[in-house]
Write an enzyme that holds these catalytic residues in place. Structure first.
Site, PDB file in Angstrom:
ATOM      1  N   GLU A   1     -99.185  62.260  22.979  1.00 12.71           N
ATOM      2  CA  GLU A   1     -98.382  62.005  21.917  1.00 12.71           C
ATOM      3  C   GLU A   1     -96.906  62.150  22.500  1.00 12.71           C
ATOM      4  OE1 GLU A   1    -100.949  62.336  17.819  1.00 12.71           O
ATOM      5  OE2 GLU A   1    -100.703  64.169  19.020  1.00 12.71           O
TER       6      GLU A   1
ATOM      7  N   GLU B   1    -109.079  59.075  20.647  1.00 16.11           N
ATOM      8  CA  GLU B   1    -109.283  60.191  19.420  1.00 16.11           C
ATOM      9  C   GLU B   1    -109.944  59.116  18.345  1.00 16.11           C
ATOM     10  OE1 GLU B   1    -106.150  62.658  17.867  1.00 16.11           O
ATOM     11  OE2 GLU B   1    -105.651  63.440  19.918  1.00 16.11           O
TER      12      GLU B   1
END
Length: 961
Positions: free
Chosen positions: A417, A493
């Site tokens: 991220e 994820e």
């Protein structure tokens, strides 16, 4: 490495990774070269800000007798030494002005005195190694500054041979909570300053290697492995006695070997022998490639059954000891997990040794995340600012060099991220040049320009299916789109395991098994990060007075903080089990499918059991033929009859992670129809003074509500549609799906009003007509209770007709009532032993179960709906004498019992807020809403949604004892 320091820029705000340190190299646990652990008690002083000029404490003779002690490895905020933990998910807990940090910068000065052990060899060098310090450190030895470093979860070494003394030595560290490096470490976890990994003094003898690189490939076509060990800085030989290898370092040797996989973690003991040092090696032969758009290891497609793992302990934070690391990995293996993504930084290096030994695939992720820039539209994001590129490259280099000799590590990840930018491209280029034998991952740049596989977080099931068919939405850049479309796909994820959940795992797994391109994923995440707390039991964000925090979003794991498996982990084990056992083509037959990627089923025994009404009738061994990966066979137990049949696949021998008999997989089938409850009709209601008697039931004549069944008092029986919203019900604000928990509360489903319209005592039934509706809306549920009886049995049929425009599903649909608190024993025939919901019920094994009501509760760190049992045929609540109440369903139902109401559960913020009352509250539900994963993923799938619709359901009650 050089750094630039000006009067306006203290070293801890400089963008460079540090100064004075040695080049990174491989980590290894031991060799014949001496080493001295400097772990233990250190003298400690905390200052509220960063005074970069005052280094007097580092000078020999400084009096630190007034300082307190802290344990290293450790975090000072967890040892009562000042400050407190702080949790944020995305936002930085300080103003975003890179590379500057606040003047209020807690600073911990650490001192450690040590004496060199007698008998250390003369000559050579000595190296001081720090395996993890948050967020930065400046280092002195015997008053001489060695340098400084950033990169909290990466190793840093300094040459110290000329500074060591024969007597007492003084090691000093100044550690700042915030630094420029903090901008690169916004990793959805607690901010915890301190020296949290090992500190070691290493002797480096003359003639010892500076570094080494083990290359151990495997050719599945001929069964041969090729070993080549690069040795930097010394002449060396490689000894591998089991294979008869005695070869000069740098020369390849090819010969037949047994390959390493996560299923068969075959390691060969070897040694790298140099004039100055003998280094033990544990070598696993394997080759990882992308071929035909699929990740393959040793020539076979791989399916990740993975988890994301932060390092966490509820008392020591990121200071995790070897016993706890092994416990984590043993639990993973016992629950069929085969892969770990080291979110979002390299773990303690000993963890990877254990992955090699026990057998897990590893995505090793760099210590890098800049998520806090997302709300600034990525302005000034360091990964797209060339001034930060040296720091990014340093982090990539330290990860790869430290971990390059682990067979378990098959993929490098650039970070997490961070958006996209030139710095990531530079990292990718460096890693490819240094280690082309592994794959490269990064999820944040969907163009996939720098990586080898397409990775996403939390896509919906529908999107995963499109990706599996290589039919996803195209990118504008046709060349990049074609490159991405040809790549294998993983979910780095998915299935956010926050609170009650995650739901929808089975549906994802079916997609992974259907589409070759979809190679599994990594559940977020392994463990709840709840700190042990004297008041709350476990504390989460905000419990330490943080100015900014993200609440219990830090509690999103498959383990509770004390490492007790949650229902989510039990469900995941069942969903990903590597052997599929299901009903066969005929009654009593089973189909067994080998779902392993590499191995047969020879390490397993298969056993069957036959039960009738929960009573074991017979059991035995089941002969299953040898099956190659992906192959199936139909098998039949050597017995027959109606009832419940269960087949289990268990370990045939002890392993390092579980004993003989450990259940790896199971399946069930019912032969014949379950017995229906005997009807309870024919008795006539009899009016008395203020009551109506019907069979064993006594009802309030004014309200029609039951007040007693036999000798058991019954309180407040009525239709119930409310549940204490789960974290997944409440959802996340950035999710596109409707957040039903909020909508339920807006509608007032937690405060439904029950209007009585009629109480009608007829010849053969007592009928109570009501309307159940929330205040302020024109919605309602027209509800009729029809009571009947026969002998000592009382029947209830509930009819529900929705009125108005219901645009949201119901939380649940059933009845709720209270029993006296003494009725705390539960027994039921149905799914168990743990909780289940429509999309989390794969692990619910049909059988006869018994628990205390207190044991039916699931202790989620933030209390919420929990404890339902699925597919229940009958349930009993009893006191210590055996007296109680039995409920049988006209159809399988959902059963919940607890010592507080759903409203009281909803009001609780921590476990101690749940206070037992004077009743056991029982829910018997016709249907319940699914769970989903919307705390950070998709909501409830349509097939698991409880839409408001006409319904009728029934129960038969009888008193016990």
């Amino acid at each position: 490495m050089s750094r630039t320091v000006t009067d306006a820029t203290p070293w801890y705000e400089d963008m460079s990774p540090g100064s004075g340190g040695l080049a990174p190299r491989s980590w290894y646990a031991a060799s014949d070269a001496p080493r001295v652990s400097l772990n233990g008690d250190w003298a400690f002083r905390l200052s509220p800000d960063a005074d970069a000029e005052d280094a007097s404490f580092a000078q020999p003779g400084f009096d630190a007798s007034a300082w307190r002690a802290v344990e290293v490895p450790g975090h000072w905020v967890l040892q009562g030494a000042g400050g407190a933990p702080a949790y944020t998910n995305v936002v930085y807990p300080f103003p975003v002005d890179p590379p500057r940090v606040p003047s209020e910068n807690p600073t911990g000065d650490h001192l450690r005195t040590f004496t060199l052990p007698a008998g250390l060899p003369e000559g050579g060098e000595s190296v001081l190694r720090f395996d993890g310090v948050e967020s930065c450190a400046r280092v002195w030895l015997n008053g001489q500054e060695l340098g400084d470093f950033k990169g909290s979860r990466l190793p840093h070494e300094f040459a110290v041979g000329d500074l060591l003394r024969a007597g007492e030595n003084v090691l000093a560290l100044r550690v700042h909570a915030w630094s420029s490096g903090s901008y690169l470490e916004d990793q959805d976890q607690w901010w915890l300053p301190g020296i949290f990994r090992d500190v070691t003094l290493l002797h480096r003898p003359q003639g010892a290697p500076r570094d080494f690189f083990v290359h151990a490939g495997y050719d599945h076509r001929d069964g041969c492995g090729t070993l080549r060990v690069e040795c930097d800085g010394a002449e060396g030989r490689v000894l591998l006695p089991e294979l008869g290898i005695d070869a000069p370092a740098g020369e390849p040797v090819t010969l037949p070997v047994e390959p390493w996989t996560a299923e068969t973690p075959r390691l060969y003991d070897a040694e790298l022998v140099t004039p100055g040092e003998r280094i033990p090696l544990r070598i696993g032969f394997r080759t990882v490639v992308v071929e035909d758009g699929v990740i393959k290891v040793n020539g076979r497609r791989l399916l990740f059954r993975g988890v994301n793992r932060h390092e966490f302990h509820p008392e020591t934070g990121r200071a995790v000891d070897a016993r706890t690391m092994r416990r984590d990995l043993v639990l993973m293996k016992q629950h069929n997990i085969n892969a770990v993504r080291t979110s979002h930084y390299p773990p303690h290096p000993a963890f990877l040794d254990l992955c090699d030994e026990l057998g897990l695939w590893v995505i090793d992720e760099c210590d890098l995340e800049t998520h806090g820039f997302v709300d600034l539209e990525w302005r000034n994001n360091p990964v797209d600012d060339e001034r930060w590129t040296p720091a990014l490259l340093d982090r990539a280099e330290r990860m790869v060099e430290r971990d390059k000799n682990h067979a378990s590590v098959i993929i490098w990840s650039l970070g997490n991220e961070c958006g996209s930018g030139r710095g990531l491209t530079a990292m990718a280029a460096w890693i490819r040049g240094r280690d082309p034998e592994r794959l490269l991952h990064y999820e944040g740049d969907l163009s996939c320009e720098d990586v080898d596989l397409y990775s996403r977080m939390y896509p919906t099931h529908a999107e995963v299916e499109l990706i599996g068919r290589r039919a996803e939405e195209p990118w504008a850049d046709a060349e990049l789109d074609a490159r991405r479309r040809a790549m294998p796909f993983i979910m780095c994820e998915y299935a956010h395991a926050m609170g009650n959940g995650p739901g929808g795992l089975s549906e994802y797994q079916r997609l992974f098994e259907r589409y070759e391109r979809c190679q599994g994923g990594f559940v977020w995440e392994w463990i709840d990060h709840g700190f042990a707390h004297p008041e709350h039991v476990f504390a989460y964000g905000g419990d330490f007075g943080e100015e900014l925090h993200d609440g219990n979003f830090v509690c999103d794991g498959l383990l509770f903080p004390d490492r007790t498996p949650s229902p989510g982990l039990v469900e995941y084990k069942k969903v990903i089990e590597p052997v599929r056992i299901g009903p066969g083509s005929s009654a009593g037959a089973f189909t067994v499918t080998n779902g392993y990627d590499f191995t047969g089923l020879g390490h397993l025994d298969f056993v069957w059991s036959h039960e009738v009404e929960g009573v074991l009738v017979d059991s035995g061994a089941l002969a299953v033929p040898e099956l190659a990966p992906g192959a199936s066979a139909e098998v039949v137990p050597d017995a027959a009859g109606d009832g419940l049949w269960t087949v289990r696949a268990v370990l045939a021998e002890d392993t390092v992670w579980a004993g003989r008999g450990h259940v790896v997989a199971w399946g069930q089938a019912e032969v014949g129809a379950p017995a229906a409850p005997a009807p309870a009709t024919g008795a006539r209601p009899v009016r008395g003074e203020g009551v109506i008697a019907l069979g064993p039931g006594v009802f309030d004549a004014a309200t029609g509500a039951p007040v007693r069944l036999g000798d058991v008092a019954v309180e407040g029986l009525r239709l119930d549609v409310w549940r204490a919203p789960t974290d997944n019900d409440n959802g996340a604000p950035w999710q596109p799906d409707e957040r039903y928990g909020l909508r339920w509360r807006e509608l007032g489903l937690h405060r439904m009003r029950h209007r009585l319209d009629a109480v009608e005592a007829a010849e053969d039934a007592l009928t109570v007509r009501t309307r159940v509706a929330p205040a302020g809306w024109d919605l309602g549920l027209r509800t009729t209770y029809r009571w009947t009886a026969a002998g000592d049995r009382l029947g209830l049929t509930v009819s529900v007709v929705p009125e108005g425009d219901w645009r949201v599903p119901l939380p649940r649909l059933g009845i709720r009532f209270g029993l006296p608190a003494a009725f705390g024993g539960a027994r039921w025939f149905g799914g168990g032993p743990g909780e289940a919901y429509p999309d989390t019920r794969a692990a619910a094994m049909l059988g006869l179960w018994e628990r205390d009501v207190d044991a039916l509760q699931t202790p989620y760190v933030r209390p919420q709906e929990n404890g339902a049992r699925a597919d229940v045929r009958w349930a009993e609540l009893t006191d210590g004498s055996g007296a109680g109440l039995r409920a049988e369903g006209g159809a399988p139902f959902w059963f919940t019992a607890r010592r507080w109401t759903s409203e009281q559960l909803d009001a609780a913020e921590h476990l101690p807020d749940q206070v037992a009352g004077e009743h056991v509250w029982v829910n018997l539900d016709h249907a319940v809403q699914g769970i989903g994963s919307q705390s950070c993923g998709p909501g409830v799938l349509p097939e698991h949604r409880l839409d408001a619709a006409p319904a009728e359901f029934s129960f038969v009650f009888s008193a016990l004892g």
